[in-house]
Design a protein around this motif. Structure first.
Motif, PDB file in Angstrom:
ATOM      1  N   CYS A 143       1.092  -1.692   0.101  1.00 13.05           N
ATOM      2  CA  CYS A 143       0.134   0.452  -0.122  1.00 13.05           C
ATOM      3  C   CYS A 143       0.923   1.096   0.242  1.00 13.05           C
ATOM      4  CB  CYS A 143      -0.334   0.009   1.368  1.00 13.05           C
ATOM      5  SG  CYS A 143      -1.180   1.761   0.851  1.00 13.05           S
ATOM      6  N   GLU A 145       0.121   3.742   0.727  1.00  6.62           N
ATOM      7  CA  GLU A 145      -0.913   5.170   1.677  1.00  6.62           C
ATOM      8  C   GLU A 145      -0.014   4.142   3.406  1.00  6.62           C
ATOM      9  OE1 GLU A 145      -1.496   7.492   1.897  1.00  6.62           O
ATOM     10  OE2 GLU A 145      -2.021   7.658  -0.575  1.00  6.62           O
ATOM     11  N   CYS A 146       0.107   3.284   3.671  1.00  9.10           N
ATOM     12  CA  CYS A 146       0.513   3.197   5.151  1.00  9.10           C
ATOM     13  C   CYS A 146       1.557   1.996   4.657  1.00  9.10           C
ATOM     14  CB  CYS A 146      -0.851   2.690   5.970  1.00  9.10           C
ATOM     15  SG  CYS A 146      -1.339   1.003   5.042  1.00  9.10           S
ATOM     16  N   CYS A 156      -6.764  -0.871  -0.007  1.00 19.75           N
ATOM     17  CA  CYS A 156      -6.383  -1.661   0.933  1.00 19.75           C
ATOM     18  C   CYS A 156      -6.887  -2.207   2.130  1.00 19.75           C
ATOM     19  CB  CYS A 156      -5.403  -0.684   1.100  1.00 19.75           C
ATOM     20  SG  CYS A 156      -4.130  -1.011   2.845  1.00 19.75           S
ATOM     21  N   CYS A 159      -5.740   0.136   5.765  1.00 19.37           N
ATOM     22  CA  CYS A 159      -5.985   1.606   5.644  1.00 19.37           C
ATOM     23  C   CYS A 159      -7.214   2.503   5.151  1.00 19.37           C
ATOM     24  CB  CYS A 159      -4.905   3.241   5.390  1.00 19.37           C
ATOM     25  SG  CYS A 159      -4.200   2.291   3.519  1.00 19.37           S
TER      26      CYS A 159
HETATM   27 ZN   LIG Z   1      -2.747   0.899   3.232  1.00 21.93          ZN
END
Ligand SMILES: [Zn+2]
Ligand SMILES: [Zn+2]
Length: 730
Positions: A143, A145-146, A156, A159
């Motif tokens: 991911c 983002e996280c 995901c 998150c």
């Molecule tokens: Zn994520």
């Protein structure tokens, strides 16, 4: 009267619904719907199985089925499970239906013609090794983002970020693990940017939304809406309705949200309902129930689609999305293990007990944990110990002393106080449900019941009988008012048990057809009461685990139904017969010591139970390929007599189980048992693993005082002669 549309998130038809989803988005709308119906409002509740997209095709590939077969299989499983839980829809359909396809294509086409959908080229993943395009879940990666590894390419789970697979770090083909290449391809884009301003206006007055829903939506708007690809290169799905592009499919999410509208239309087609009263009437309120991972689809994408398609259509009034309910601290997700499926939990527990606990830990504003220990504890101490106990006390006491609803005499301050409390609590429960605060409402149900218990204790009617039976009568009359108020106000939460209670009270129709305000009306004096039964049973997990062990131990046996075709005397032994037994697929020779007990003619043609995975053994020179089961008590020997088909396995035993020795088999304790009035005994009282309803003699596997009844597909296994319970089977 209000008109209310309830949209419920569409479960992917790629696995059974799990209990995290039940707490997230299936139970809340059902409580809401039942309440509004009792308030006299007109409710249309729609949902269905989401049968398209890569979630379904990936599962189909794993299960060796076609996408259509997978989609149909899980649609059936999930619609039945929801029904068993008591979640009722005006229509629960599926996205393969023609009305849905028609409406989805029409919306796509209209938005395209109005220039809200554009055509553009983009780079998508292609696996050279597998020679195929890799949309959405066909790519795994990290991911962006996280940083969570091994996430699917569409979203995901950790998150909640929505993704295009091209955004994944370290992308891998789901099939072969190779790194895919980017390839230029033409795709359609929903021009969300067109709706930035209108959506900002739309959420302006939504300060009554849950914080996390509103904040999430504002966050998206603040970042600025980006156009999103809504077509895919894959075979399964609804074709893009634009000439020359029919081989592309509409992205599953774009298409699934349309289900709320298409199902309302289908509901109109199939009943005499009118969907426009819910969709084109500005006073109708639309509520969408879903888990937090689906928020942007319902607060941004779906409203944008509706605005662009037809301005007459109602937009969501509220989207009371829930957070995650995790099990043992782990998020429940169908694809990650550590899951408890809805069909499984309903096989083992009372559906209202399941509804009770899941409501009690509903993740309304933050993530929560489902734990088995707490499930047992809350059901036993609250549902059984408080609500069930109060109702049962009042009913039993009234039944045995009056046999009917007694009149109320003079009432004192304490009585007045409790009558006021009934009124107040019932109102509060309704308000909580109306405000989508389902946990709070359930707490108030329990408070009312606790108050009932307190009142009953304070008044101690048993001390007043028989001298002052008028006074006891007053207490019971008022206690029964509480029972009635509980029956109605708990009905949205505990629909099955409250409906049974309603019937028990000899009230007409179903509790779910009653008016909410009827909760305050006392039962008619003189209403006959029957002997009551407890509404709920306590949960005993330890006992259930023992049961599971017993069920497990049966799996090492291959007990099959055979038919004796021929019986001869053993040439070298006085007591032995040599028999031929038909086991369906095969015939075997079994040597049995039955000569003192059965004539040859009694045995020929008889159906028996054979231990068919027993190691062969020579008995006085003749090989016996298994053993037929019989019960013995002194001089009486009785063969087990199944009713099922020849070749069929006794339920729970496994055809082709590994061979076992005679010594190993002897460790199993099979005995004759008798079932009477739901109680099972072998002379000593036993605890049944599954309550059965069957009455009479049968055979059970016994361990630690627990009994698991042996049965074939027709019935429990019987015996062909009279024999006492507790006789050993060998
Ligand atoms: Zn994520
Ligand atoms: Zn590949």
């Amino acid at each position: 009267m209000k008109r209310i549309l309830i949209g419920v998130a569409w479960p992917y038809a790629n696995g059974p619904i799990h209990i995290g989803q039940v707490g997230g988005c299936y139970l809340p709308p059902d409580i809401f719907r039942r309440y509004h119906k009792m308030k006299g409002n007109e409710v249309l509740m729609v949902s269905g199985s989401d049968q398209h997209g890569t979630p379904v095709t990936v599962t189909a590939e794993k299960e060796g089925l076609t996408p259509k077969e997978t989609a149909e299989k899980y649609h059936k499983i999930n619609s039945q499970a929801l029904k068993r839980l008591g979640v009722k829809f005006s229509l629960f359909t599926y996205t393969m239906n023609e009305t849905h396809k028609r409406v989805a294509r029409d919306i796509f086409k209209t938005l395209y013609e109005k220039n809200h959908i554009s055509l553009d080229s983009m780079e998508t993943f292609y696996c050279e090794n597998c020679e195929r395009s890799l949309p959405d879940r066909y790519v795994m990666g990290t991911c962006p983002e996280c940083g969570q590894e091994d996430i699917k390419g569409d979203q995901c789970d950790e998150c909640g970020t929505l993704l295009d697979p091209e955004a994944l770090l370290d992308p891998k083909c789901m099939h072969c693990g190779e790194t895919p290449n980017l390839k230029e391809s033409e795709h359609f884009f929903l021009r969300l940017s067109h709706f930035q301003k209108p959506l900002e206006g739309y959420i302006e007055d939504k300060d009554y939304w849950k914080n996390h829903v509103l904040n999430f939506t504002k966050g998206w708007l603040k970042e600025g809406l980006e156009d999103r690809p809504i077509s895919r290169d894959m075979e399964w799905g609804i074709s893009v309705p634009i000439e020359g592009y029919e081989q592309k499919k509409i992205y599953v999410w774009f298409e699934a949200v349309i289900g709320y509208l298409s199902t309302s239309i289908k509901w109109s087609e199939e009943s005499d309902g009118d969907w426009t009263k819910f969709w084109k009437n500005p006073d109708a309120e639309h509520y969408y129930f879903l888990g937090k991972d689906n928020i942007p689809f319902h607060t941004i994408i779906w409203p944008a689609m509706l605005m662009g398609y037809n301005e007459e259509l109602n937009l969501p009034y509220d989207v009371p999305a829930n957070q995650y309910m995790r099990i043992g601290g782990q998020q429940l997700s169908t694809s990650r293990g550590t899951i408890v499926s809805l069909p499984d939990i309903l096989d083992d527990f009372n559906s209202d007990a399941v509804r009770y606990y899941i409501t009690a830990v509903m993740p309304e504003t933050k993530d929560t944990n489902f734990t088995w220990e707490e499930f047992e504890d809350k059901v036993n101490s609250e549902l059984v110990g408080n609500l069930g106990n109060f109702i049962h006390r009042v009913l039993s006491f009234t039944y045995s002393n009056f046999g009917e609803v007694p009149p109320a005499g003079e009432i004192d301050e304490r009585d007045k106080e409790v009558i006021e409390k009934i009124e107040r609590k019932t109102k509060e429960i309704g308000k909580s449900i109306e405000n989508r605060k389902f946990k709070e409402g359930l707490k108030k149900v329990m408070e009312l019941s606790r108050e009932g218990n307190r009142y009953f204790n304070d008044k101690a009617p048993w001390e007043k009988l028989p001298e002052e039976d008028k006074m006891a009568g007053t207490t019971l009359n008022i206690s029964l008012r509480i029972v009635k108020a509980l029956c109605i106000s708990a009905a949205p939460y505990l629909p099955h048990s409250m409906d049974s209670l309603w019937n028990y009270l000899h009230q007409e129709g179903s509790v779910h057809d009653q008016n909410w305000n009827g909760a305050l009306k006392p039962l008619e004096v003189g209403t006959q009461l029957d002997e009551p039964e407890p509404l709920y049973e306590p949960i005993d997990l330890e006992n259930m685990e023992k049961g599971a062990e017993l069920i497990d131990s049966l799996k090492r046996l291959d007990l099959r139904i055979g038919k004796i075709t021929k019986v001869k005397e053993h040439p070298n032994a006085d007591k032995l017969y040599v028999t031929r037994v038909d086991l369906g697929q095969e015939k075997r020779t079994l040597v049995a010591g039955l000569k003192p007990y059965y004539d040859k003619s009694e045995m020929e043609g008889k159906k028996i139970v054979v231990v068919s995975n027993l190691e062969s053994a020579k008995l006085r020179g003749i090989e016996s390929e298994g053993m037929m089961l019989a019960a013995q008590e002194g001089d009486t020997v009785s063969l087990l007599e199944p009713k099922g088909e020849v070749g069929e396995n006794i339920i729970g035993t496994v055809s082709g189980a590994d061979k076992i020795s005679f010594e190993y088999f002897q460790e199993y304790e099979f005995r004759t048992v008798v079932w009477e009035n739901e109680k099972i005994s072998s002379g000593e009282k036993l605890e049944p693993i599954k309550s059965d309803g069957f009455e009479g003699m049968s055979v059970a596997l016994i361990e630690d005082g627990k009994a698991l009844l042996l049965r074939d597909r027709k019935s429990p296994i019987k015996l062909d002669k009279k024999i006492s319970p507790g006789s050993k089977i060998m």
